[in-house]
Scaffold this active site. Structure first.
Site, PDB file in Angstrom:
ATOM      1  N   LYS A 186      18.507 -12.308 -25.019  1.00 18.65           N
ATOM      2  CA  LYS A 186      19.869 -11.774 -25.120  1.00 18.65           C
ATOM      3  C   LYS A 186      20.504 -11.655 -23.732  1.00 18.65           C
ATOM      4  O   LYS A 186      19.824 -11.832 -22.722  1.00 18.65           O
ATOM      5  CB  LYS A 186      19.842 -10.404 -25.810  1.00 18.65           C
ATOM      6  CG  LYS A 186      19.290 -10.457 -27.229  1.00 18.65           C
ATOM      7  CD  LYS A 186      20.157 -11.294 -28.148  1.00 18.65           C
ATOM      8  CE  LYS A 186      19.836 -11.108 -29.604  1.00 18.65           C
ATOM      9  NZ  LYS A 186      19.162 -12.274 -30.216  1.00 18.65           N
TER      10      LYS A 186
HETATM   11  C1  LIG Z   1      22.946 -11.613 -34.855  1.00 23.39           C
HETATM   12  C2  LIG Z   1      21.640 -10.890 -34.702  1.00 23.39           C
HETATM   13  N1  LIG Z   1      21.393  -9.824 -35.484  1.00 23.39           N
HETATM   14  C3  LIG Z   1      20.246  -9.137 -35.373  1.00 23.39           C
HETATM   15  C4  LIG Z   1      19.272  -9.492 -34.470  1.00 23.39           C
HETATM   16  C5  LIG Z   1      17.990  -8.717 -34.443  1.00 23.39           C
HETATM   17  O1  LIG Z   1      17.661  -8.227 -33.189  1.00 23.39           O
HETATM   18  P1  LIG Z   1      16.114  -8.024 -32.800  1.00 23.39           P
HETATM   19  O2  LIG Z   1      15.511  -9.365 -32.601  1.00 23.39           O
HETATM   20  O3  LIG Z   1      16.172  -7.208 -31.546  1.00 23.39           O
HETATM   21  O4  LIG Z   1      15.488  -7.277 -33.918  1.00 23.39           O
HETATM   22  C6  LIG Z   1      19.491 -10.589 -33.639  1.00 23.39           C
HETATM   23  C7  LIG Z   1      18.528 -11.002 -32.600  1.00 23.39           C
HETATM   24  O5  LIG Z   1      17.557 -11.591 -32.685  1.00 23.39           O
HETATM   25  C8  LIG Z   1      20.687 -11.327 -33.773  1.00 23.39           C
HETATM   26  O6  LIG Z   1      20.913 -12.402 -33.016  1.00 23.39           O
END
Ligand SMILES: Cc1ncc(COP(=O)(O)O)c(C=O)c1O
Length: 365
Positions: A186
């Site tokens: 990210k």
């Molecule tokens: C659009 C979106 N929503 C939710 C997530 C979930 O985040 P995480 O991987 O930190 O659980 C991500 C990232 O991977 C994402 O890109």
């Protein structure tokens, strides 16, 4: 996961000396779970979101799930989401016990289409969950009034959009809750982690209970909660990353500008009126089934690229339902999108190489 044999990888997460020193400092302190570093990270992150309350958790997915749970959304409820997103968006809805209802996107911005969202609202709808995809803000200026007209909550999936804004207002400050991810690729990371932002102090308190077994005071559990705490090691890394976020965001935006001006023959990313795009991804659309060939050619030249997302969520096994209305813009996007490197560690020469390769191999012939 972070390594790559390509000379220009699609993403290059930074774990610098500052992050390493911060992590070691916390490890030496002995206080590693949700302590002073988490509190400081929450405080500092609030500057990015107009001083909203910030609640740190262990992932973006947890942030989304807990936000829905804290808003009382669960069994019997529906949440309108775009299908053109990472599966976590819909998974969080299911994990909270509710059902995602998929709506189509606006071509160009790839974000939830307010008209399609309106058409997806039914008697069971409890919330909208727009996604600020690729770092471009969703059409909150249309989605918030829509939610208000129907008495719906709004949970923003801002997992890809740290620092993005619409008409000067930061993402994560529109809905009842905003959710960020700190996964390594990210725009900033905390190894793993997530942050929930809210203007509502009562919601913030419920979120703090939910992330920690329902406890504020040890062994005085008030509600049923999970263990979704962030560690102090993660928070310390996140604090170092947060310091660098403004400069990195400017680099991403400057890199995107160079690519915009150099790429020929393919549509470059669109930016809606009043939107501040933070280019988590720089995504072009490659028409006529030429996308995969272009990706292979870029790889041959040592240039990484990625398809986010080749299969829309509504076509994935847990969500597939042949009776569901079609989502033509979502399907079109999934067949054409290609994300090119735009990360802040790219140099001018890298950008020229990417633009040249894309224009030559992917442009109109
Ligand atoms: C659009 C979106 N929503 C939710 C997530 C979930 O985040 P995480 O991987 O930190 O659980 C991500 C990232 O991977 C994402 O890109």
């Amino acid at each position: 996961m972070c390594g790559s044999s390509l000379s220009i990888p699609a993403a290059r997460p930074v774990i610098g000396e500052a992050e390493i020193e911060a992590a070691v400092r916390v490890l030496r302190s002995g206080h590693v779970i949700q302590g002073p570093e988490v509190a400081a990270f929450e405080e500092e992150f609030s500057e990015l979101v107009a001083e909203r309350h910030c609640v740190a958790v262990n992932s973006g997915t947890s942030a989304l799930q807990l936000s829905l749970m804290a808003l009382g959304i669960g069994a019997g409820d529906e949440v309108v989401v775009p299908s053109f997103s990472f599966a976590a968006t819909a998974n969080a809805v299911r994990l909270a016990g509710a059902e995602p209802v998929f709506a189509d996107i606006t071509p160009g911005t790839y974000c939830l289409d307010p008209l399609a969202a309106a058409a997806a609202i039914g008697p069971r709808t409890a919330a909208l969950m727009p996604v600020h995809l690729y770092g471009h803000p969703a059409a909150m200026d249309h989605l918030m009034p829509l939610a208000a007209r129907h008495g719906l909550a709004v949970v923003e999936d801002a997992c890809q959009a740290h620092g993005a804004a619409l008409h000067g207002r930061s993402v994560g400050t529109f809905g009842q809750a905003g959710c960020f991810s700190f996964y390594p690729t990210k725009n900033m990371h905390a190894l793993e982690g997530g942050m929930i932002t809210t203007a509502d102090p009562r919601l913030a308190r419920t979120l703090r209970l939910l992330r920690n077994q329902g406890m504020e005071q040890r062994y005085e559990n008030e509600i049923v909660g999970a263990n979704m705490r962030m560690t102090d090691v993660a928070a310390a890394v996140g604090r170092e990353q947060l310091k660098q976020l403004p400069a990195w965001t400017e680099r991403r935006r400057a890199n995107a500008k160079v690519l915009d001006s150099r790429i020929e023959g393919l549509p470059v990313p669109q930016v809606a009126d009043g939107a501040r795009h933070v280019y988590h991804q720089y995504t072009v659309a490659v028409p006529d089934g030429r996308r995969d060939a272009l990706q292979q050619e870029l790889a041959r030249q040592g240039i990484g690229s990625a398809v986010y997302y080749p299969t829309p969520i509504h076509r994935l096994k847990p969500y597939h339902d042949p009776a569901r209305p079609p989502l033509p813009e979502t399907d079109r996007a999934a067949a054409a999108v290609l994300s090119l490197p735009v990360h802040p560690t790219l140099g001018q020469g890298d950008l020229e190489r990417i633009a040249r390769a894309v224009s030559f191999a992917g442009g109109a012939r």
